[in-house]
Scaffold this motif. Structure first.
Motif, PDB file in Angstrom:
ATOM      1  N   GLU A  47      11.546  45.437  -1.463  1.00  0.00           N
ATOM      2  CA  GLU A  47      10.531  45.738  -0.454  1.00  0.00           C
ATOM      3  C   GLU A  47      10.587  44.716   0.673  1.00  0.00           C
ATOM      4  N   ARG A  48      10.784  43.471   0.347  1.00  0.00           N
ATOM      5  CA  ARG A  48      10.919  42.422   1.374  1.00  0.00           C
ATOM      6  C   ARG A  48      12.113  42.733   2.277  1.00  0.00           C
ATOM      7  N   ALA A  49      13.249  43.086   1.693  1.00  0.00           N
ATOM      8  CA  ALA A  49      14.455  43.389   2.471  1.00  0.00           C
ATOM      9  C   ALA A  49      14.237  44.620   3.349  1.00  0.00           C
ATOM     10  N   ALA A  50      13.583  45.643   2.819  1.00  0.00           N
ATOM     11  CA  ALA A  50      13.323  46.869   3.591  1.00  0.00           C
ATOM     12  C   ALA A  50      12.392  46.560   4.766  1.00  0.00           C
ATOM     13  N   ALA A  51      11.334  45.797   4.528  1.00  0.00           N
ATOM     14  CA  ALA A  51      10.410  45.437   5.600  1.00  0.00           C
ATOM     15  C   ALA A  51      11.122  44.594   6.656  1.00  0.00           C
ATOM     16  N   THR A  52      11.951  43.670   6.234  1.00  0.00           N
ATOM     17  CA  THR A  52      12.688  42.826   7.174  1.00  0.00           C
ATOM     18  C   THR A  52      13.602  43.666   8.065  1.00  0.00           C
ATOM     19  N   ARG A  53      14.273  44.660   7.486  1.00  0.00           N
ATOM     20  CA  ARG A  53      15.123  45.558   8.283  1.00  0.00           C
ATOM     21  C   ARG A  53      14.301  46.314   9.325  1.00  0.00           C
ATOM     22  N   VAL A  54      13.131  46.813   8.940  1.00  0.00           N
ATOM     23  CA  VAL A  54      12.257  47.516   9.883  1.00  0.00           C
ATOM     24  C   VAL A  54      11.815  46.564  10.985  1.00  0.00           C
ATOM     25  N   PHE A  55      11.409  45.352  10.623  1.00  0.00           N
ATOM     26  CA  PHE A  55      10.921  44.386  11.604  1.00  0.00           C
ATOM     27  C   PHE A  55      12.021  43.996  12.596  1.00  0.00           C
ATOM     28  N   GLU A  56      13.257  43.935  12.129  1.00  0.00           N
ATOM     29  CA  GLU A  56      14.370  43.603  13.020  1.00  0.00           C
ATOM     30  C   GLU A  56      14.702  44.754  13.963  1.00  0.00           C
ATOM     31  N   ARG A  57      14.476  45.964  13.528  1.00  0.00           N
ATOM     32  CA  ARG A  57      14.853  47.140  14.319  1.00  0.00           C
ATOM     33  C   ARG A  57      13.820  47.518  15.376  1.00  0.00           C
ATOM     34  N   PHE A  58      12.538  47.282  15.080  1.00  0.00           N
ATOM     35  CA  PHE A  58      11.473  47.739  15.972  1.00  0.00           C
ATOM     36  C   PHE A  58      10.727  46.567  16.586  1.00  0.00           C
ATOM     37  N   GLN A  59      10.405  46.723  17.856  1.00  0.00           N
ATOM     38  CA  GLN A  59       9.696  45.679  18.587  1.00  0.00           C
ATOM     39  C   GLN A  59       8.195  45.774  18.362  1.00  0.00           C
ATOM     40  N   ASP A  60       7.687  46.979  18.228  1.00  0.00           N
ATOM     41  CA  ASP A  60       6.249  47.177  18.119  1.00  0.00           C
ATOM     42  C   ASP A  60       5.970  48.211  17.038  1.00  0.00           C
TER      43      ASP A  60
ATOM     44  N   PHE B 178       8.277  51.437  17.726  1.00  0.00           N
ATOM     45  CA  PHE B 178       8.889  51.463  19.049  1.00  0.00           C
ATOM     46  C   PHE B 178      10.023  50.451  19.109  1.00  0.00           C
ATOM     47  N   VAL B 179      11.155  50.861  19.694  1.00  0.00           N
ATOM     48  CA  VAL B 179      12.274  49.937  19.881  1.00  0.00           C
ATOM     49  C   VAL B 179      12.058  49.169  21.177  1.00  0.00           C
ATOM     50  N   SER B 180      12.753  48.063  21.307  1.00  0.00           N
ATOM     51  CA  SER B 180      12.612  47.258  22.524  1.00  0.00           C
ATOM     52  C   SER B 180      13.269  47.963  23.705  1.00  0.00           C
ATOM     53  N   ASP B 181      12.833  47.578  24.899  1.00  0.00           N
ATOM     54  CA  ASP B 181      13.387  48.158  26.121  1.00  0.00           C
ATOM     55  C   ASP B 181      14.904  48.006  26.143  1.00  0.00           C
ATOM     56  N   GLY B 182      15.552  49.044  26.629  1.00  0.00           N
ATOM     57  CA  GLY B 182      17.008  49.024  26.717  1.00  0.00           C
ATOM     58  C   GLY B 182      17.702  49.474  25.446  1.00  0.00           C
ATOM     59  N   HIS B 183      16.944  49.761  24.405  1.00  0.00           N
ATOM     60  CA  HIS B 183      17.508  50.233  23.146  1.00  0.00           C
ATOM     61  C   HIS B 183      16.985  51.635  22.862  1.00  0.00           C
ATOM     62  N   ALA B 184      17.705  52.362  22.043  1.00  0.00           N
ATOM     63  CA  ALA B 184      17.274  53.714  21.683  1.00  0.00           C
ATOM     64  C   ALA B 184      17.661  54.005  20.241  1.00  0.00           C
TER      65      ALA B 184
END
Length: 187
Positions: free
Chosen positions: A91-104, A135-141
């Motif tokens: 669960e920690r690894a899954a949450a970390t992946r989400v946090f790295e991928r999305f800005q908001d 939401f992803v950061s600006d410039g990413h999709a």
């Protein structure tokens, strides 16, 4: 006649005062306010930890020993795509992946949650409805050119009280599919 009425009234008043002094008893099946506050506080911490992308705060809402996460991925009855973690490190690894991928990340939880507690007050089944936007950061999709993702469904949390502390032992994510989301939102 008046004397008899006065005596009966006096006795009734004394009984009423006596019962009022006994205090209120919890209704059968009602969750004590203190327990409800502690459970709600953990849900708030769970949401805030995820929204602020603070993996330690988020993971701190779960019991490591006996942890279980199950998601039906929005496909009721189809077990082939279910996700299941029985190790908090997953669960920690899954949450970390989400946090790295999305800005908001924004999460909305229904309130108050539906809570039912076992007879000895050590386990609570907690249900709520969620809506989450990523939401992803600006410039990413994302794939398909999207700037974000949306999910909705129902949570079933099994809380356990250990050493006078409530935390989540199990989390069952009953995600909605696209059609269920449309129906739930009258779209």
């Amino acid at each position: 006649m008046f004397k008899i009425f006065a005596k009966i009234s006096g006795v009734l008043i004394l009984l009423l005062i006596g019962f009022m002094g006994c205090g209120d008893a919890d209704k059968y099946g009602q969750i004590p306010a203190e327990e409800m506050l502690q459970i709600s506080s953990i849900l708030d911490q769970w949401r805030e930890g995820y929204e602020t992308e603070d993996v330690n705060t988020y993971i701190g809402t779960f019991w490591e020993e006996g942890f279980l996460y199950v998601s039906d991925m929005g496909t009721d009855g189809d077990k082939t795509d279910d996700v299941e973690f029985d190790d908090i490190r997953q669960e920690r690894a899954a949450a970390t992946r989400v946090f790295e991928r999305f800005q908001d990340i924004e999460i909305e939880l229904s309130s108050p949650p539906e809570v039912s507690m076992n007879n000895d007050g050590t386990e609570a089944e907690v249900r709520n409805h969620y809506r989450i936007q990523f939401f992803v950061s600006d410039g990413h999709a994302l794939e398909g050119g999207y700037s974000g993702a949306y999910a909705e469904g129902d949570n079933l949390f099994i809380f356990e009280k250990r050493n006078d502390e409530w935390r989540i032992a199990e989390w069952h994510d009953e995600a909605f599919n696209k059609e269920e989301i449309r129906i739930a939102n009258n779209l």
